[in-house]
Design a protein around this motif. Structure first.
Motif, PDB file in Angstrom:
ATOM      1  N   PHE A  15      72.964 -51.889   6.250  1.00 16.74           N
ATOM      2  CA  PHE A  15      71.927 -51.321   5.384  1.00 16.74           C
ATOM      3  C   PHE A  15      72.029 -49.797   5.333  1.00 16.74           C
ATOM      4  N   ALA A  16      72.350 -49.170   6.473  1.00 13.99           N
ATOM      5  CA  ALA A  16      72.511 -47.719   6.473  1.00 13.99           C
ATOM      6  C   ALA A  16      73.693 -47.307   5.609  1.00 13.99           C
ATOM      7  N   ALA A  17      74.769 -48.089   5.632  1.00 16.05           N
ATOM      8  CA  ALA A  17      75.960 -47.762   4.839  1.00 16.05           C
ATOM      9  C   ALA A  17      75.664 -47.828   3.350  1.00 16.05           C
ATOM     10  N   ILE A  18      74.883 -48.812   2.931  1.00 20.74           N
ATOM     11  CA  ILE A  18      74.530 -48.903   1.509  1.00 20.74           C
ATOM     12  C   ILE A  18      73.717 -47.688   1.076  1.00 20.74           C
ATOM     13  N   ALA A  19      72.781 -47.267   1.940  1.00 18.73           N
ATOM     14  CA  ALA A  19      71.966 -46.089   1.610  1.00 18.73           C
ATOM     15  C   ALA A  19      72.827 -44.834   1.501  1.00 18.73           C
ATOM     16  N   ILE A  20      73.772 -44.661   2.413  1.00 21.25           N
ATOM     17  CA  ILE A  20      74.620 -43.471   2.391  1.00 21.25           C
ATOM     18  C   ILE A  20      75.590 -43.528   1.215  1.00 21.25           C
ATOM     19  N   ALA A  21      76.081 -44.724   0.883  1.00 19.45           N
ATOM     20  CA  ALA A  21      76.954 -44.854  -0.286  1.00 19.45           C
ATOM     21  C   ALA A  21      76.215 -44.475  -1.561  1.00 19.45           C
ATOM     22  N   PHE A  28      82.666 -38.731  10.795  1.00 20.67           N
ATOM     23  CA  PHE A  28      82.859 -39.940  11.598  1.00 20.67           C
ATOM     24  C   PHE A  28      84.124 -40.697  11.206  1.00 20.67           C
ATOM     25  N   ARG A  29      84.630 -40.492  10.008  1.00 19.27           N
ATOM     26  CA  ARG A  29      85.920 -41.082   9.655  1.00 19.27           C
ATOM     27  C   ARG A  29      87.080 -40.184  10.061  1.00 19.27           C
ATOM     28  N   GLY A  30      86.802 -38.909  10.227  1.00 18.45           N
ATOM     29  CA  GLY A  30      87.869 -37.963  10.537  1.00 18.45           C
ATOM     30  C   GLY A  30      88.121 -37.754  12.016  1.00 18.45           C
ATOM     31  N   SER A  31      87.239 -38.266  12.883  1.00 18.67           N
ATOM     32  CA  SER A  31      87.404 -38.091  14.323  1.00 18.67           C
ATOM     33  C   SER A  31      87.606 -39.448  14.992  1.00 18.67           C
ATOM     34  N   PRO A  32      88.405 -39.499  16.060  1.00 16.97           N
ATOM     35  CA  PRO A  32      88.657 -40.776  16.740  1.00 16.97           C
ATOM     36  C   PRO A  32      87.390 -41.337  17.392  1.00 16.97           C
ATOM     37  N   LEU A  33      87.265 -42.634  17.378  1.00 18.94           N
ATOM     38  CA  LEU A  33      86.105 -43.284  17.966  1.00 18.94           C
ATOM     39  C   LEU A  33      86.008 -42.994  19.452  1.00 18.94           C
ATOM     40  N   PHE A  34      87.146 -42.934  20.142  1.00 17.44           N
ATOM     41  CA  PHE A  34      87.138 -42.642  21.577  1.00 17.44           C
ATOM     42  C   PHE A  34      86.484 -41.288  21.852  1.00 17.44           C
ATOM     43  N   ILE A  35      86.813 -40.280  21.046  1.00 14.44           N
ATOM     44  CA  ILE A  35      86.226 -38.949  21.224  1.00 14.44           C
ATOM     45  C   ILE A  35      84.738 -38.982  20.908  1.00 14.44           C
ATOM     46  N   GLN A  36      84.339 -39.762  19.927  1.00 13.22           N
ATOM     47  CA  GLN A  36      82.919 -39.882  19.607  1.00 13.22           C
ATOM     48  C   GLN A  36      82.135 -40.455  20.782  1.00 13.22           C
ATOM     49  N   PHE A  37      82.691 -41.470  21.436  1.00  8.60           N
ATOM     50  CA  PHE A  37      82.047 -42.026  22.624  1.00  8.60           C
ATOM     51  C   PHE A  37      81.917 -40.959  23.711  1.00  8.60           C
ATOM     52  N   PHE A  38      82.984 -40.237  23.954  1.00 10.85           N
ATOM     53  CA  PHE A  38      82.997 -39.242  25.025  1.00 10.85           C
ATOM     54  C   PHE A  38      81.980 -38.138  24.767  1.00 10.85           C
ATOM     55  N   LEU A  39      81.997 -37.559  23.544  1.00  8.78           N
ATOM     56  CA  LEU A  39      81.083 -36.472  23.220  1.00  8.78           C
ATOM     57  C   LEU A  39      79.633 -36.942  23.219  1.00  8.78           C
ATOM     58  N   ALA A  40      79.408 -38.145  22.717  1.00 12.16           N
ATOM     59  CA  ALA A  40      78.042 -38.674  22.679  1.00 12.16           C
ATOM     60  C   ALA A  40      77.502 -38.865  24.084  1.00 12.16           C
ATOM     61  N   TYR A  41      78.323 -39.412  24.978  1.00 11.15           N
ATOM     62  CA  TYR A  41      77.849 -39.626  26.352  1.00 11.15           C
ATOM     63  C   TYR A  41      77.520 -38.300  27.027  1.00 11.15           C
ATOM     64  N   GLU A  42      78.384 -37.297  26.864  1.00 14.88           N
ATOM     65  CA  GLU A  42      78.117 -35.993  27.462  1.00 14.88           C
ATOM     66  C   GLU A  42      76.849 -35.382  26.883  1.00 14.88           C
ATOM     67  N   LEU A  55      78.569 -46.751  17.913  1.00 14.67           N
ATOM     68  CA  LEU A  55      79.215 -47.761  17.077  1.00 14.67           C
ATOM     69  C   LEU A  55      78.488 -47.911  15.743  1.00 14.67           C
ATOM     70  N   PHE A  56      77.176 -47.828  15.780  1.00 15.97           N
ATOM     71  CA  PHE A  56      76.382 -47.906  14.551  1.00 15.97           C
ATOM     72  C   PHE A  56      76.750 -46.771  13.591  1.00 15.97           C
ATOM     73  N   LEU A  57      76.834 -45.550  14.103  1.00 12.88           N
ATOM     74  CA  LEU A  57      77.181 -44.416  13.249  1.00 12.88           C
ATOM     75  C   LEU A  57      78.602 -44.547  12.718  1.00 12.88           C
ATOM     76  N   ASN A  58      79.524 -44.993  13.565  1.00  9.95           N
ATOM     77  CA  ASN A  58      80.918 -45.099  13.156  1.00  9.95           C
ATOM     78  C   ASN A  58      81.113 -46.137  12.063  1.00  9.95           C
ATOM     79  N   THR A  59      80.573 -47.319  12.273  1.00 10.13           N
ATOM     80  CA  THR A  59      80.752 -48.364  11.258  1.00 10.13           C
ATOM     81  C   THR A  59      79.962 -48.041   9.995  1.00 10.13           C
ATOM     82  N   THR A  60      78.858 -47.315  10.119  1.00  8.78           N
ATOM     83  CA  THR A  60      78.107 -46.897   8.939  1.00  8.78           C
ATOM     84  C   THR A  60      78.954 -45.992   8.061  1.00  8.78           C
ATOM     85  N   ALA A  61      79.680 -45.051   8.679  1.00  5.08           N
ATOM     86  CA  ALA A  61      80.513 -44.123   7.909  1.00  5.08           C
ATOM     87  C   ALA A  61      81.640 -44.861   7.187  1.00  5.08           C
ATOM     88  N   TYR A  62      82.341 -45.738   7.906  1.00  3.50           N
ATOM     89  CA  TYR A  62      83.451 -46.469   7.282  1.00  3.50           C
ATOM     90  C   TYR A  62      82.948 -47.424   6.203  1.00  3.50           C
TER      91      TYR A  62
END
Length: 279
Positions: A56-62, A83-97, A134-141
């Motif tokens: 639902f978030a992806a439809i709104a952003i589209a 979120f499409r331009g950065s690796p998911l692994f880095i997103q996890f790391f930065l978000a946790y920090e 994961l929600f933000l990442n899949t929303t962007a894609y």
């Protein structure tokens, strides 16, 4: 210990039910199948909820990206690009920090008559913090997929809807939305499959596994480290993911048939599994 007893003791260990201690020696195939299967509960949890909310978030952003107003279009473009331009692994790391740092900042919400201290420590837990990433990442894609489908809607369909007097919400509900879903569904199915695969990164990218309650890859890695033999636990993990992928294809394929049931068989878009090697 028999295989039945192993299943009873470890089938739900990843969510806190059953035997607390992991087996240390004499690992059997039943031990590995059971514990890795138990960890799949977390992978299903992350994947299902991220897709459910992200859809639902992806439809709104589209729709925002397709808007003529820059105040909606520009933030949507930036969000998708980041979120499409950065690796998911880095997103996890930065978000946790960032989530670890938030409680130290001590942010309070002043409502005038009462001051509320916002509790942010839960975001450092995988069940919430990793799910949010994961929600933000899949929303962007997914938003980019839906945006592409929006721009691919035949102009004749829009003109026909307007000729019938449809406009605004009615036009979107009866023409734009179902056509967008039909065009986007094959690519969106691939996104759903990849998201489930991406859940294996959760406990290897910063979010700790509390009391050794990890996902399927966590337990597969545990057995590989203890036995020095990766050729048993990792194929078991791959087997579970193949079953999961087949399930996703079956569910999304049924939905796709429903979306295309009004079309002649020759005009229906067939699903093709095209995995992304790098994300």
């Amino acid at each position: 210990m028999s295989c039945l007893e192993t299943i009873q003791n470890y089938a739900f260990r990843s969510i806190g039910f059953g035997e607390r201690l992991l087996p240390r020696t004499d690992f059997t195939l039943c031990d590995q199948f059971t514990l890795i299967g138990s960890g799949m509960i977390w992978n299903l949890y992350f994947g299902v909820l991220a897709i459910a909310f992200g859809f639902f978030a992806a439809i709104a952003i589209a729709l925002a990206k397709d808007s003529n107003r820059w105040i909606f279009r520009r933030p949507a473009e930036i969000f998708i690009f980041v979120f499409r331009g950065s690796p998911l692994f880095i997103q996890f790391f930065l978000a946790y920090e960032a989530f670890v740092l938030l409680p130290k900042l001590g942010y309070d919400l002043n409502l005038g008559f009462v001051q509320i201290t916002l509790e942010t420590r839960m975001l450092t837990k995988a069940w919430l913090g990793a799910l949010f990433v994961l929600f933000l990442n899949t929303t962007a894609y997914s938003a980019e997929i839906f945006y592409g489908a929006l721009t691919s809607i035949p102009k004749g369909d829009i003109e026909a809807a307007e000729a019938y007097g449809l406009s605004g919400w009615k036009k979107f509900k009866r023409v734009v939305y179902p056509t967008m879903l039909r065009l986007a569904w094959p690519a969106y199915t691939n996104e759903a499959i990849f998201l489930f695969h991406a859940t294996t990164l959760v406990f290897f990218s910063g979010f700790p596994a509390w009391q050794q309650r990890g996902d399927a890859l966590y337990y597969a890695s545990y057995f590989a480290d203890k036995t020095f033999n990766p050729f048993i636990p990792y194929p078991i993990l791959a087997f579970y993911y193949i079953i999961l992928t087949l399930g996703v294809i079956a569910v999304y394929g049924a939905i796709g048939k429903r979306l295309n049931q009004h079309l002649p068989s020759a005009a229906r878009r067939k699903f093709r599994f095209r995995p992304q090697i790098i994300r």
